[in-house]
Design an enzyme around this catalytic site. Sequence first.
Site, PDB file in Angstrom:
ATOM      1  N   ARG A  82      -0.128  -0.274   8.048  1.00  0.00           N
ATOM      2  CA  ARG A  82      -0.698   0.441   8.899  1.00  0.00           C
ATOM      3  C   ARG A  82      -2.390   0.001   8.921  1.00  0.00           C
ATOM      4  O   ARG A  82      -3.000   0.163   9.987  1.00  0.00           O
ATOM      5  CB  ARG A  82      -0.712   2.158   8.516  1.00  0.00           C
ATOM      6  CG  ARG A  82       0.485   2.671   8.931  1.00  0.00           C
ATOM      7  CD  ARG A  82       0.960   3.885   8.042  1.00  0.00           C
ATOM      8  NE  ARG A  82       1.305   3.303   6.884  1.00  0.00           N
ATOM      9  CZ  ARG A  82       2.294   2.750   6.703  1.00  0.00           C
ATOM     10  NH1 ARG A  82       3.524   2.827   7.517  1.00  0.00           N
ATOM     11  NH2 ARG A  82       2.837   1.858   5.433  1.00  0.00           N
ATOM     12  N   THR A  83      -2.882   0.208   7.901  1.00  0.00           N
ATOM     13  CA  THR A  83      -4.441  -0.026   7.579  1.00  0.00           C
ATOM     14  C   THR A  83      -4.820  -1.261   8.504  1.00  0.00           C
ATOM     15  O   THR A  83      -5.696  -1.242   9.406  1.00  0.00           O
ATOM     16  CB  THR A  83      -5.057   0.092   6.262  1.00  0.00           C
ATOM     17  OG1 THR A  83      -4.407   1.332   5.893  1.00  0.00           O
ATOM     18  CG2 THR A  83      -6.504   0.190   6.142  1.00  0.00           C
ATOM     19  N   LYS A  97     -10.066 -20.165  -5.964  1.00  0.00           N
ATOM     20  CA  LYS A  97     -11.103 -21.177  -6.461  1.00  0.00           C
ATOM     21  C   LYS A  97     -12.115 -20.752  -7.244  1.00  0.00           C
ATOM     22  O   LYS A  97     -13.074 -21.372  -7.309  1.00  0.00           O
ATOM     23  CB  LYS A  97     -11.643 -22.179  -5.354  1.00  0.00           C
ATOM     24  CG  LYS A  97     -10.394 -22.839  -4.611  1.00  0.00           C
ATOM     25  CD  LYS A  97     -11.036 -23.723  -3.448  1.00  0.00           C
ATOM     26  CE  LYS A  97     -10.053 -24.143  -2.248  1.00  0.00           C
ATOM     27  NZ  LYS A  97     -10.798 -24.840  -1.410  1.00  0.00           N
ATOM     28  N   ARG A 126      -9.580  -4.656   1.817  1.00  0.00           N
ATOM     29  CA  ARG A 126      -8.915  -3.865   1.002  1.00  0.00           C
ATOM     30  C   ARG A 126      -8.428  -4.894  -0.402  1.00  0.00           C
ATOM     31  O   ARG A 126      -8.185  -5.864  -0.209  1.00  0.00           O
ATOM     32  CB  ARG A 126      -7.132  -3.536   1.327  1.00  0.00           C
ATOM     33  CG  ARG A 126      -6.378  -3.000   0.360  1.00  0.00           C
ATOM     34  CD  ARG A 126      -5.113  -2.565   0.870  1.00  0.00           C
ATOM     35  NE  ARG A 126      -5.215  -1.346   1.460  1.00  0.00           N
ATOM     36  CZ  ARG A 126      -4.441  -0.564   2.271  1.00  0.00           C
ATOM     37  NH1 ARG A 126      -2.996  -0.827   2.061  1.00  0.00           N
ATOM     38  NH2 ARG A 126      -4.550   0.628   2.795  1.00  0.00           N
ATOM     39  N   HIS A 176     -10.162   5.501   0.122  1.00  0.00           N
ATOM     40  CA  HIS A 176      -9.587   4.824   1.158  1.00  0.00           C
ATOM     41  C   HIS A 176      -9.913   5.904   2.215  1.00  0.00           C
ATOM     42  O   HIS A 176      -9.492   6.775   3.049  1.00  0.00           O
ATOM     43  CB  HIS A 176      -8.017   5.220   1.182  1.00  0.00           C
ATOM     44  CG  HIS A 176      -7.257   4.437   2.129  1.00  0.00           C
ATOM     45  ND1 HIS A 176      -7.948   3.827   3.289  1.00  0.00           N
ATOM     46  CD2 HIS A 176      -5.948   4.065   2.223  1.00  0.00           C
ATOM     47  CE1 HIS A 176      -6.839   3.134   4.037  1.00  0.00           C
ATOM     48  NE2 HIS A 176      -5.824   3.442   3.429  1.00  0.00           N
TER      49      HIS A 176
HETATM   50  C1  NCD Z   1      -1.950   4.230   1.465  1.00  0.00           C
HETATM   51  C2  NCD Z   1      -2.821   3.302   0.800  1.00  0.00           C
HETATM   52  O1  NCD Z   1      -2.756   2.289   0.958  1.00  0.00           O
HETATM   53  O2  NCD Z   1      -3.335   3.947  -0.282  1.00  0.00           O
HETATM   54  N1  NCD Z   1      -1.317   3.759   2.489  1.00  0.00           N
HETATM   55  C3  NCD Z   1      -1.917   3.684   3.782  1.00  0.00           C
HETATM   56  O3  NCD Z   1      -2.929   3.001   3.918  1.00  0.00           O
HETATM   57  N2  NCD Z   1      -1.495   4.109   4.861  1.00  0.00           N
HETATM   58  C4  NCD Z   1      -0.865   4.917   0.581  1.00  0.00           C
HETATM   59  C5  NCD Z   1       0.099   4.440  -0.335  1.00  0.00           C
HETATM   60  O4  NCD Z   1       0.154   3.199  -0.487  1.00  0.00           O
HETATM   61  O5  NCD Z   1       0.911   5.255  -1.123  1.00  0.00           O
END
Ligand code: NCD
Length: 306
Positions: free
Chosen positions: A56-57, A86, A107, A135
């Site tokens: 999703r993100t 590296k 991320r 997040h």
């Molecule tokens: C979440 C995350 O990555 O923290 N997922 C997301 O971005 N929708 C929640 C999760 O992984 O449980």
Amino acid sequence: MQNYEKHILTTRQFDRASLILLFEEALEMERVLAGGGNDLLKGRILASLFFEPSTRTRFSFETAMLRLGGSVISNYSMATTSSVQKKETLFDTGKVVSRFADVIVMRHPEVGSVAELARGSRVPVINGGDGPAEHPSQALLDLYTIWKERKSLDGVVIGMVGDLKNGRVPHSQCDLLKHFDCSFVFVAPEALAMPRGIVEELRESGHEVRETEDFGEAIGEMDVIGMTRVQEERFESKEEYAKYAGVYVLGKGEMGRARTGAIVLHPLPRVDEISPEIDEDPRCRYFEQVSNGVAIRMALLARVLG
Ligand code: NCD
């Protein structure tokens, strides 16, 4: 040419007024989406750098950029295929990628890693999740979903259920919700309880917080039933994870005890904590959250790129 104030690294950057403004901008972005998009960010490039799995993100930031007429360069296996392999530092990666792109979303499994890359970057960096810490964009879209539903975030009883220790989403949600007059019911096994610092900060800012391990007893109090996954990747061993896997499940029986006006949220992915048998229950909002995420991220990109 550092541009720190433009980064979105933490929910601490938001206050009540800037949140409401962002939600109004996201509503406007929904109108843009309904019209098929626009050219607001034409000629601008988003780099998405993912060191941890994501569906999703990453896709929703990339969709948001494309819907605003921009372009995307993307690496979703940074940990194994980028020069970090590296031993390039995140600071240097920030220096380099910001010479290609106008905005970066990242991320990474380590707390503070996104801020470290941002230190090197001369373009805005958005935190797409740094380990168990934060997040921000997910919490923003979660609050936006509640705000759209209830027209306000005041007076709402917020339930958070699951791995509240390791889940970065509940942490970020609490930090944003503290600007509103809501109360909290946290449901978690003792070992996965919400970090004490977060509970104390909420209480000190005048919020009522109740903690319990008993989901069945607490569900009837919640206006928002915020389900979360037990964060398997943050556990030391499979055995340790197995102790908590499947600890809370929201199915038809539990929904029978929930308020008629409640809504169910989940950032997804779900493992087994929400039974698909309730997906058609009109109170469930977790797939709608996915759509709301595109609008919120369009608003964020528009904001950081001016
Ligand atoms: C979440 C995350 O990555 O923290 N997922 C997301 O971005 N929708 C929640 C999760 O992984 O449980």
